[in-house]
Scaffold this active site. Structure first.
Site, PDB file in Angstrom:
ATOM      1  N   CYS A 163       7.625  -5.036   8.461  1.00  0.00           N
ATOM      2  CA  CYS A 163       6.846  -4.821   7.230  1.00  0.00           C
ATOM      3  C   CYS A 163       5.922  -5.995   6.912  1.00  0.00           C
ATOM      4  CB  CYS A 163       7.797  -4.596   6.063  1.00  0.00           C
ATOM      5  SG  CYS A 163       6.916  -4.425   4.494  1.00  0.00           S
ATOM      6  N   ARG A 165       4.868  -6.759   4.050  1.00  0.00           N
ATOM      7  CA  ARG A 165       5.247  -7.386   2.774  1.00  0.00           C
ATOM      8  C   ARG A 165       6.685  -7.886   2.819  1.00  0.00           C
ATOM      9  NH1 ARG A 165       2.103  -3.136  -0.164  1.00  0.00           N
ATOM     10  NH2 ARG A 165       0.055  -4.102  -0.376  1.00  0.00           N
ATOM     11  N   ASP A 179      -6.345  -5.016   9.503  1.00  0.00           N
ATOM     12  CA  ASP A 179      -6.603  -5.784   8.283  1.00  0.00           C
ATOM     13  C   ASP A 179      -6.918  -7.205   8.707  1.00  0.00           C
ATOM     14  OD1 ASP A 179      -6.295  -5.027   5.325  1.00  0.00           O
ATOM     15  OD2 ASP A 179      -4.875  -3.693   6.326  1.00  0.00           O
ATOM     16  N   CYS A 217      12.912  -0.803  -1.549  1.00  0.00           N
ATOM     17  CA  CYS A 217      12.629   0.233  -0.543  1.00  0.00           C
ATOM     18  C   CYS A 217      13.937   0.899  -0.148  1.00  0.00           C
ATOM     19  CB  CYS A 217      12.025  -0.396   0.711  1.00  0.00           C
ATOM     20  SG  CYS A 217      10.426  -1.153   0.414  1.00  0.00           S
ATOM     21  N   ARG A 249     -10.997   0.853  -6.062  1.00  0.00           N
ATOM     22  CA  ARG A 249      -9.584   1.212  -6.109  1.00  0.00           C
ATOM     23  C   ARG A 249      -8.691  -0.020  -6.271  1.00  0.00           C
ATOM     24  NH1 ARG A 249     -12.157   1.641  -1.381  1.00  0.00           N
ATOM     25  NH2 ARG A 249     -11.177   1.040   0.577  1.00  0.00           N
ATOM     26  N   LYS A 298      -9.929  -4.263   5.438  1.00  0.00           N
ATOM     27  CA  LYS A 298      -9.513  -3.377   6.537  1.00  0.00           C
ATOM     28  C   LYS A 298     -10.758  -2.904   7.289  1.00  0.00           C
ATOM     29  CE  LYS A 298      -6.201  -0.362   5.534  1.00  0.00           C
ATOM     30  NZ  LYS A 298      -6.312  -0.776   4.162  1.00  0.00           N
ATOM     31  N   ARG A 320      -8.677  -5.238  -4.325  1.00  0.00           N
ATOM     32  CA  ARG A 320      -9.298  -5.740  -3.097  1.00  0.00           C
ATOM     33  C   ARG A 320     -10.657  -5.081  -2.861  1.00  0.00           C
ATOM     34  NH1 ARG A 320      -5.666  -7.484   0.516  1.00  0.00           N
ATOM     35  NH2 ARG A 320      -4.260  -5.850  -0.224  1.00  0.00           N
ATOM     36  N   TYR A 321     -10.730  -3.774  -3.109  1.00  0.00           N
ATOM     37  CA  TYR A 321     -11.955  -3.008  -2.908  1.00  0.00           C
ATOM     38  C   TYR A 321     -12.452  -2.540  -4.276  1.00  0.00           C
ATOM     39  CZ  TYR A 321      -9.917  -2.902   1.756  1.00  0.00           C
ATOM     40  OH  TYR A 321      -9.347  -3.263   2.942  1.00  0.00           O
ATOM     41  N   ASP A 378      -0.011  -6.260  11.406  1.00  0.00           N
ATOM     42  CA  ASP A 378      -0.487  -7.442  10.690  1.00  0.00           C
ATOM     43  C   ASP A 378       0.224  -8.697  11.206  1.00  0.00           C
ATOM     44  OD1 ASP A 378      -2.302  -6.172   8.875  1.00  0.00           O
ATOM     45  OD2 ASP A 378      -0.533  -5.266   7.930  1.00  0.00           O
ATOM     46  N   CYS A 414      11.859  -2.090   6.611  1.00  0.00           N
ATOM     47  CA  CYS A 414      11.341  -1.988   7.972  1.00  0.00           C
ATOM     48  C   CYS A 414      11.149  -3.395   8.521  1.00  0.00           C
ATOM     49  CB  CYS A 414      10.029  -1.218   7.967  1.00  0.00           C
ATOM     50  SG  CYS A 414      10.152   0.310   7.016  1.00  0.00           S
TER      51      CYS A 414
HETATM   52  S1  SF4 Z   1       6.930  -0.696   5.419  1.00  0.00           S
HETATM   53 FE1  SF4 Z   1       7.626  -2.294   3.978  1.00  0.00          FE
HETATM   54  S2  SF4 Z   1       7.095  -1.527   1.955  1.00  0.00           S
HETATM   55 FE2  SF4 Z   1       7.025   0.224   3.362  1.00  0.00          FE
HETATM   56  S3  SF4 Z   1       9.094   1.133   3.257  1.00  0.00           S
HETATM   57 FE3  SF4 Z   1       9.092  -0.278   4.975  1.00  0.00          FE
HETATM   58  S4  SF4 Z   1       9.857  -2.191   4.095  1.00  0.00           S
HETATM   59 FE4  SF4 Z   1       9.206  -0.927   2.372  1.00  0.00          FE
END
Ligand code: SF4
Length: 361
Positions: A107, A109, A304, A100, A91, A311, A87-88, A267, A104
């Protein structure tokens, strides 16, 4: 052991059978997993407990609000090789896993995490070859999923492969393992990581109740091994969107020698409207902390740009409030301008413009 199904929530006294029935379609869409350790941080008598909100599914996740995206920060727009995002300029992000220790609920993603698991052996050599062919890349960030779920040997192999490239000056790992499964941060893992300095580990503590003695032991072991530890938090309604909570979180992290690095504005991920704080409230919250906390404790509050614009620090010229309340102009870090209609203030849009970001000519 932990929990992975709504039925197990009932067995643990964390949901009624009726609630579990309502949660089944949520867990079918977005996986659930919580270890006993993190479950133990939940106050079972508080239905609005901030730890619970982060970890346990909510029927509100089934609501897909206007402007919400499956890929809110545009990973796919910037995909350069399988499981690698560029993206940048200097990096890249590499995803060695999409697993995971805990999923979360907010999240960004959360959709990607439910797709096919990564086969590291199939993608690592391609990712390393890409970085080798792009001398402008100076930093490789392992993200995911949680890279610290890899075995020590595999982690050693991944870090070693990227670290051996002459253009790569530093390695970074984004991980919530020190928060949700701190027992993983054992002597073997710390020794593995220490072999690859300069290495930056960016943890993800969101609430001061996550700052437990077990977590502290893991973080201190990383710091003592010469690894720089930073933290990124996400501003979440019902979890940490008040000055007292953030001050306790940032102050506690500093006591462990962890520098609060980023505070992310949430996000525009599908099914996360119930966590959303307005940009206006976020800014006023962050500014209220300035007078009471050392500058060392101030993270950069970042947004973002939805869709992959990059970002930008919220409290900067990159984000300009327009006269209409809840409408902003964003300037991307690599050029471009966007109109941003704050979904927390205008969930149905504003004067014909949808919530979220629209690229301006
Ligand atoms: S924020 Fe998303 S990628 Fe990070 S630990 Fe939690 S579920 Fe996994």
């Amino acid at each position: 052991m932990g929990v992975r199904t709504p039925g197990e929530l009932v067995e643990r006294g964390l949901a009624t059978p009726a609630q579990a029935g309502a949660l089944a379609p949520v867990v079918d869409r977005y996986r659930m997993q919580v270890d006993d350790y993190y479950l133990g941080l939940i106050d079972p008598d508080d239905p609005d407990d901030p730890i619970r909100r982060q970890a346990l599914p909510d029927v509100a996740e089934l609501v897909e609000s206007a402007g919400e995206l499956r890929d809110p920060i545009g990973d796919s727009v910037h995909a350069a090789a399988p499981q690698l995002v560029h993206r940048y300029r200097d990096r890249v992000l590499f995803f060695p896993t999409f697993l995971c220790p805990m999923y979360c609920r907010y999240c960004f993603r959360k959709v990607a995490l439910n797709e096919a698991p990564v086969r590291l052996d199939d993608v690592l050599s391609g990712a390393v070859a890409y970085v080798a062919a792009h001398p402008e890349v100076r930093e490789v960030i392992l993200s995911g999923g949680d890279p610290l779920l890899l075995s020590d040997d595999r982690l050693d192999r991944v870090l070693g492969a990227f670290g051996a490239l002459p253009n790569v000056e530093r390695l970074r790992i984004h991980s919530r393992v020190p928060v949700t499964r701190p027992s993983r941060v054992d002597a073997g893992l710390v020794a593995t990581l220490a072999r690859h300095r300069p290495l930056f580990v960016v943890t993800h503590f969101n609430h001061p109740r996550e700052l437990t003695p077990v977590a502290e032991a893991g973080v201190r072991a990383l710091v003592d091994a010469g690894i720089t530890v930073l933290n990124q938090a996400v501003l979440l309604r019902g979890v940490n969107a008040d000055a007292e909570t953030l001050a306790a979180l940032f102050g506690g992290l500093l006591r462990w020698q962890v520098r609060p690095y980023y505070l992310h504005h949430l996000d525009m991920t599908v099914g996360t409207q119930h966590f959303r704080v307005s940009l206006r409230d976020g800014l006023s919250l962050v500014r209220s902390l300035r007078g009471r906390l050392s500058g060392l404790a101030w993270p950069t509050y970042v947004l973002d740009i939805p869709g992959g614009g990059g970002k930008v620090p919220v409290d900067s010229d990159f984000v300009r409030a327009e006269p209409q309340r809840g409408v902003y102009t964003l300037v991307g870090p690599q050029g471009g301008r966007w109109r941003y209609v704050d979904p927390a203030e205008h969930p149905a849009g504003f004067e014909g413009h949808p919530p979220g970001a629209e690229r301006l000519p």
